[in-house]
Structures are given as structure tokens and as C-alpha cells.
Scaffold this motif. Structure first.
Motif, PDB file in Angstrom:
ATOM      1  N   LEU A 100       0.829  -1.211   0.000  1.00  0.00           N
ATOM      2  CA  LEU A 100       0.000   0.000   0.000  1.00  0.00           C
ATOM      3  C   LEU A 100       0.865   1.264   0.000  1.00  0.00           C
ATOM      4  O   LEU A 100       0.515   2.260  -0.643  1.00  0.00           O
ATOM      5  CB  LEU A 100      -0.939  -0.012   1.202  1.00  0.00           C
ATOM      6  N   TRP A 101       1.969   1.229   0.729  1.00  0.00           N
ATOM      7  CA  TRP A 101       2.860   2.401   0.742  1.00  0.00           C
ATOM      8  C   TRP A 101       3.463   2.622  -0.646  1.00  0.00           C
ATOM      9  O   TRP A 101       3.506   3.759  -1.138  1.00  0.00           O
ATOM     10  CB  TRP A 101       3.972   2.207   1.778  1.00  0.00           C
ATOM     11  N   LEU A 102       3.908   1.547  -1.286  1.00  0.00           N
ATOM     12  CA  LEU A 102       4.474   1.678  -2.626  1.00  0.00           C
ATOM     13  C   LEU A 102       3.416   2.106  -3.635  1.00  0.00           C
ATOM     14  O   LEU A 102       3.721   2.859  -4.574  1.00  0.00           O
ATOM     15  CB  LEU A 102       5.105   0.349  -3.059  1.00  0.00           C
ATOM     16  N   SER A 103       2.174   1.663  -3.455  1.00  0.00           N
ATOM     17  CA  SER A 103       1.119   2.099  -4.374  1.00  0.00           C
ATOM     18  C   SER A 103       0.888   3.596  -4.248  1.00  0.00           C
ATOM     19  O   SER A 103       0.624   4.285  -5.252  1.00  0.00           O
ATOM     20  CB  SER A 103      -0.182   1.335  -4.105  1.00  0.00           C
ATOM     21  N   GLY A 104       1.007   4.125  -3.025  1.00  0.00           N
ATOM     22  CA  GLY A 104       0.897   5.569  -2.843  1.00  0.00           C
ATOM     23  C   GLY A 104       2.001   6.327  -3.533  1.00  0.00           C
ATOM     24  O   GLY A 104       1.770   7.373  -4.151  1.00  0.00           O
ATOM     25  N   ARG A 105       3.216   5.784  -3.486  1.00  0.00           N
ATOM     26  CA  ARG A 105       4.334   6.451  -4.166  1.00  0.00           C
ATOM     27  C   ARG A 105       4.163   6.360  -5.685  1.00  0.00           C
ATOM     28  O   ARG A 105       4.452   7.312  -6.408  1.00  0.00           O
ATOM     29  CB  ARG A 105       5.665   5.804  -3.756  1.00  0.00           C
ATOM     30  N   ALA A 106       3.708   5.214  -6.176  1.00  0.00           N
ATOM     31  CA  ALA A 106       3.506   5.071  -7.620  1.00  0.00           C
ATOM     32  C   ALA A 106       2.391   5.986  -8.112  1.00  0.00           C
ATOM     33  O   ALA A 106       2.435   6.473  -9.245  1.00  0.00           O
ATOM     34  CB  ALA A 106       3.182   3.616  -7.958  1.00  0.00           C
ATOM     35  N   ALA A 107       1.395   6.245  -7.247  1.00  0.00           N
ATOM     36  CA  ALA A 107       0.277   7.117  -7.623  1.00  0.00           C
ATOM     37  C   ALA A 107       0.610   8.587  -7.435  1.00  0.00           C
ATOM     38  O   ALA A 107      -0.156   9.455  -7.860  1.00  0.00           O
ATOM     39  CB  ALA A 107      -0.963   6.758  -6.809  1.00  0.00           C
ATOM     40  N   GLY A 108       1.732   8.903  -6.775  1.00  0.00           N
ATOM     41  CA  GLY A 108       2.107  10.294  -6.539  1.00  0.00           C
ATOM     42  C   GLY A 108       1.321  10.942  -5.430  1.00  0.00           C
ATOM     43  O   GLY A 108       1.144  12.167  -5.428  1.00  0.00           O
ATOM     44  N   SER A 109       0.841  10.154  -4.463  1.00  0.00           N
ATOM     45  CA  SER A 109       0.072  10.723  -3.347  1.00  0.00           C
ATOM     46  C   SER A 109       0.932  11.687  -2.540  1.00  0.00           C
ATOM     47  O   SER A 109       2.162  11.550  -2.465  1.00  0.00           O
ATOM     48  CB  SER A 109      -0.449   9.604  -2.446  1.00  0.00           C
ATOM     49  N   PRO A 164       8.298  13.193  -5.828  1.00  0.00           N
ATOM     50  CA  PRO A 164       7.768  12.243  -6.806  1.00  0.00           C
ATOM     51  C   PRO A 164       8.835  11.231  -7.227  1.00  0.00           C
ATOM     52  O   PRO A 164      10.038  11.511  -7.196  1.00  0.00           O
ATOM     53  CB  PRO A 164       7.359  13.135  -7.981  1.00  0.00           C
ATOM     54  N   LEU A 165       8.403  10.044  -7.626  1.00  0.00           N
ATOM     55  CA  LEU A 165       9.333   9.037  -8.113  1.00  0.00           C
ATOM     56  C   LEU A 165       9.905   9.464  -9.463  1.00  0.00           C
ATOM     57  O   LEU A 165       9.211  10.045 -10.296  1.00  0.00           O
ATOM     58  CB  LEU A 165       8.633   7.682  -8.285  1.00  0.00           C
ATOM     59  N   SER A 166      11.168   9.149  -9.671  1.00  0.00           N
ATOM     60  CA  SER A 166      11.772   9.342 -10.984  1.00  0.00           C
ATOM     61  C   SER A 166      11.299   8.226 -11.914  1.00  0.00           C
ATOM     62  O   SER A 166      10.679   7.244 -11.480  1.00  0.00           O
ATOM     63  CB  SER A 166      13.299   9.306 -10.872  1.00  0.00           C
ATOM     64  N   ASP A 167      11.598   8.349 -13.190  1.00  0.00           N
ATOM     65  CA  ASP A 167      11.223   7.302 -14.144  1.00  0.00           C
ATOM     66  C   ASP A 167      11.872   5.967 -13.778  1.00  0.00           C
ATOM     67  O   ASP A 167      11.234   4.911 -13.863  1.00  0.00           O
ATOM     68  CB  ASP A 167      11.641   7.704 -15.560  1.00  0.00           C
TER      69      ASP A 167
END
Length: 254
Positions: free
Chosen positions: A165-174, A180-183
Motif C-alpha cells: 500500500l505504501w508503494l502504491s501511494g508512491r507510484a500514484a504520486g500521493s 515524486p518518483l523518478s522514471d
């Protein structure tokens, strides 16, 4: 696995399916690939490769560790599905390790409270305002450090579900104390999410699976044998030469 799912959807699906893995852990009839119903037939035709042999050694070691000596008093542990057990351990380790790596790269360090000041009595309005600002600063730093959106490398909460769930938040840009995550980081999370979901779906027999046996183990007619099933369908072995088909019940076409 459904490859049309986004990374966020894959991670959320892992979290949603995790209770099903926990339920399946105690199910002695849990399938693996090739399907257990066909395994006796397949093993008569195909030798196990080095990877499968290594996996079996690990599973046997895990079983020995879980069992108690027969001469000990007390109840023995409930048998578990080693396939599900191995899947849960591998997926959780991958998700938690990825969350650690991503957090180190994108998570902002907590705000630092002001340095301790010597006790004093605020007599003027300016002094009272300064102390009030200091108190707010301290409280903001405390709240920032305790932010539940933060990933923590120590303490509780380092579970597969929490990491997914934490990684899904980072992938969604929450929003949160992150950049934000880089490419490259997006691609890293996407690879881990796809691989983890694939293993979860295979352990629960939810994914389509297909395997062509080695040419050294052909059908009686000399044709290549293909095994397919999963996703709730009956596992089937099929000769690509004579088109004979087998299921757990035996030959269904020839």
C-alpha cells in the motif's frame, strides 16, 4: 496475470489477496504449477531441473524447521502449504526491501525541533510571541516525525500489505513527506509489483499458466506435450502432435 493492470492496481491487488494467502497457508490441497493433479504423469516424462530441485531442498528444510521432534510432548504444528509459505516470504521480502530503497531515496527527513533554550520568563510581547513560535515549531516537528504516511525501516508495520500500500501511494504520486518518483524508480516499483503479483496469483491458482515440456520427454506419438490451466480452469496436458489430451481423470481425447 492480467498485464493491463497498472502498478498501483497490482500493488493494491496484492494487499487485497494477502488474506487469501493466509487462509491458503493451512490448506493441504493448494496447487502449484504444474498442477498437482497432473504432476505424477508429468514427472514420469520430465526430470526436475536444477531450479526445482533447489526449491524442493528449501521446502524440505522449512518443513523440518517447522516440525517438532516426535519424542517431544505436546501437539505438533498444523501442516502448512510450503508453496504458499515460500511465496509469502519471498513476496514480503521483495516488497519490504523495495519500500526501504524507495524511502531512502524519496522520503524527506523529519523536521528538526529547535535547540533547547535556557529557561526564561517572557516579559515582553515580543518574547511571548517568540516562545509561542518556538512551541509551534516543536509541535510541527513532532507531528512531522510521527506522520503515518512515512515508511519506517524499524519497528512495526514492516509487512507485505503495508509495503504494498505504501508503494502504491508512491507510484500514484500521493501527497506526503516525499518527492515524486523518478522514471527509474517508477520502473523499479513496476517490476517488483508485477513479479510479486504473479507469484501471489500462481500460489492461489488465479493466473493462466502454460508450459511446454522438454523435447526429451515427448508423447508416445513423438509429439511435444504442453500443459496449461489455472485461473479456475481444469488443468490439461495436450500433445501438440496427435492432439491427445489428459486431465486428472485420465485421457479425454486421442
Amino acid at each position: 496475470m492480467n498485464t493491463t493492470l497498472t502498478t498501483v492496481q497490482q500493488l493494491q491487488t496484492i494487499a487485497r489477496l494477502w488474506p487469501d494467502l493466509e487462509d491458503a497457508l493451512a490448506a493441504p490441497t493448494q496447487h502449484s504449477w504444474p498442477p498437482v493433479e497432473l504432476r505424477g504423469y508429468l514427472q514420469a516424462m520430465e526430470q526436475l531441473d536444477a531450479e526445482e530441485q533447489e526449491a524442493r531442498r528449501h521446502r524440505a528444510a522449512a518443513l523440518r524447521a517447522l516440525e517438532r521432534s516426535p519424542d517431544q510432548l505436546g501437539a505438533r504444528p498444523v501442516p502448512i502449504s510450503l508453496t504458499v509459505h515460500d511465496t509469502m516470504r519471498a513476496v514480503e521480502a521483495a516488497l519490504v526491501d523495495t519500500a526501504d530503497q524507495i524511502a531512502r531515496a524519496v522520503q524527506r527527513a523529519p523536521m528538526q525541533p529547535p535547540a533547547p533554550a535556557r529557561a526564561a520568563v517572557a516579559r515582553t510581547r515580543a518574547e511571548r510571541l517568540a516562545w509561542a513560535d518556538r512551541a509551534r515549531w516543536i509541535e510541527q516537528a513532532r507531528q512531522d516525525a510521527a506522520d503515518l504516511r512515512r515508511w519506517r525501516e524499524t519497528g512495526g508495520g514492516r509487512t507485505a500489505v503495508r509495503a504494498a500500500l505504501w508503494l502504491s501511494g508512491r507510484a500514484a504520486g500521493s501527497s506526503g513527506p516525499f518527492r515524486p518518483l523518478s522514471d527509474v524508480e517508477q520502473q523499479q516499483v513496476a517490476r517488483v509489483a508485477a513479479g510479486a503479483l504473479g507469484r501471489v496469483e500462481a500460489a492461489l491458482d488465479l493466473a493462466d499458466a502454460r508450459r511446454v515440456l522438454a523435447s526429451t520427454h515427448p508423447c508416445a506419438c513423438g509429439g511435444t506435450i504442453e500443459v496449461y490451466g489455472g485461473a479456475g480452469t481444469q488443468p490439461v496436458a495436450r500433445c501438440l502432435g496427435c492432439w491427445a489430451m489428459w486431465t486428472e481423470a485420465g485421457v479425454i481425447a486421442a
